[in-house]
Design an enzyme around this catalytic site. Structure first.
Site, short mmCIF file in Angstrom:
data_model
loop_
_atom_site.label_atom_id
_atom_site.label_comp_id
_atom_site.label_asym_id
_atom_site.label_seq_id
_atom_site.Cartn_x
_atom_site.Cartn_y
_atom_site.Cartn_z
N LEU A 14 0.76 -1.17 -0.17
CA LEU A 14 -0.05 -0.04 0.00
C LEU A 14 0.83 1.37 -0.02
CD1 LEU A 14 -2.96 -0.85 2.72
CD2 LEU A 14 -2.79 -1.43 0.20
N ASP A 16 -5.59 2.74 -13.24
CA ASP A 16 -5.81 1.60 -13.87
C ASP A 16 -7.09 1.92 -14.72
OD1 ASP A 16 -3.66 -0.38 -13.30
OD2 ASP A 16 -4.35 0.23 -11.06
N SER A 49 2.43 0.47 -6.61
CA SER A 49 3.00 -0.63 -5.69
C SER A 49 4.33 -0.88 -6.49
CB SER A 49 2.48 -1.74 -5.41
OG SER A 49 1.29 -1.42 -4.80
N HIS A 78 -3.52 4.25 -2.46
CA HIS A 78 -4.28 3.34 -1.85
C HIS A 78 -5.10 4.06 -0.76
CE1 HIS A 78 -1.65 0.08 -3.42
NE2 HIS A 78 -2.54 -0.34 -4.04
#
Length: 283
Positions: free
Chosen positions: A33, A152, A188, A37
């Site tokens: 994370l 994303d 990440s 996030h």
């Protein structure tokens, strides 16, 4: 903060919350994370009564076994970050067996073409894996709202399509991309970058910004050619793809149509590490 490692225990807790008329928010993650996030968690805390953060490195969405093996796993750090954010969070850390049973296999989905472009074209079976794990999380947790980052963006559109074709009663909330000071989209995978490569990777975002500036005056082909040339001249970054696509359908466009909204998408490698980013071209 409560940590659940088995779905049956989580389901029992969820039944109690829902019997009290409270709303449930889900932030699905694969761990490692970062502030991106955490921004999703903050949005979920504002919009729902009880937030579940899932941490699960989903094997079915990796077409490259080496990428799965190298994916960063930092469970203790993840829990420390979350408890600092809110002590009443629920964290779900299932095993692959708990989610998949004996056979770790993807379902097959027809996302009406969304899965066949960009990431889907370069990562075989990726979105079947994403759809499978998200569907199982939704069925287990039954959230009122689920929160996904726009980094994303293709995945976000896939999840929206998933809820429609499977009749899943969950509202999908897209949250803005969080960036490092250099402009690099938080990911990440950034943790695998050397200090120098992390600095160089900001070139991806600055290329997108320039593409957005050019979008008002140049053709799609001219912009695409400029981006490809820029990466060819870069000493460390290798372009996998650059596309300008319709924001809704994700269909690649060769010509702008008035009234449509577009985004630019990039995937690139630096020192073997794959990074993606995107930007809206209409604002």
């Amino acid at each position: 903060m409560q940590v659940f490692r088995e779905k049956d225990a989580l389901k029992q807790a969820i039944r109690k919350v829902k019997s009290e008329g409270k709303t449930l928010g889900l932030v699905p993650t694969m761990g490692a994370l970062h502030e991106g996030h955490i921004s999703l968690v903050r949005n979920a805390l504002k919009e729902t009564d009880q937030v579940v953060v899932s941490i699960f490195v989903n094997p079915t969405q990796f077409d490259n076994p080496e990428d799965l093996k190298k994916y960063p796993r930092t469970p203790e750090k993840d829990l420390d970050l979350l408890v600092k954010e809110a002590k009443d969070l629920w964290v779900f850390i299932p095993s692959a067996y708990d989610l998949y049973g004996d056979k770790i296999l993807s379902e097959r989905f027809d996302f009406e073409g969304l899965e066949q472009v960009m990431e889907g074209k370069f990562r075989n079976g990726h979105f079947d894996g994403v759809g499978t794990v998200v569907k199982r999380l939704f069925e287990t947790i039954e959230p009122n709202k689920a929160f996904f980052g726009e980094k994303d963006y293709q995945q976000l559109q896939i999840i929206r399509k998933l809820t429609r074709i499977k009749g899943l009663d969950v509202e999908i909330i897209g949250c803005p991309i969080l960036r490092e000071d250099s402009g690099l989209a938080r990911s990440s995978r950034n943790e695998r970058l050397s200090k120098e490569n992390r600095k160089e990777a900001a070139f991806i975002y600055h290329t997108l910004l320039k593409a957005r500036d050019l979008f008002g005056t140049k053709s799609v082909k001219e912009i695409t050619d400029w981006v490809k040339k820029s990466f060819e001249n870069h000493p460390t970054l290798e372009l996998e793809y650059f596309e300008i696509a319709d924001s809704e359908t994700l269909k690649k466009t060769d010509q702008k149509i008035n009234g449509n909204q577009y985004r630019a998408f990039i995937a690139a490698y630096i020192d073997g590490i794959r990074l993606i980013d995107n930007i809206a071209l209409d604002n």
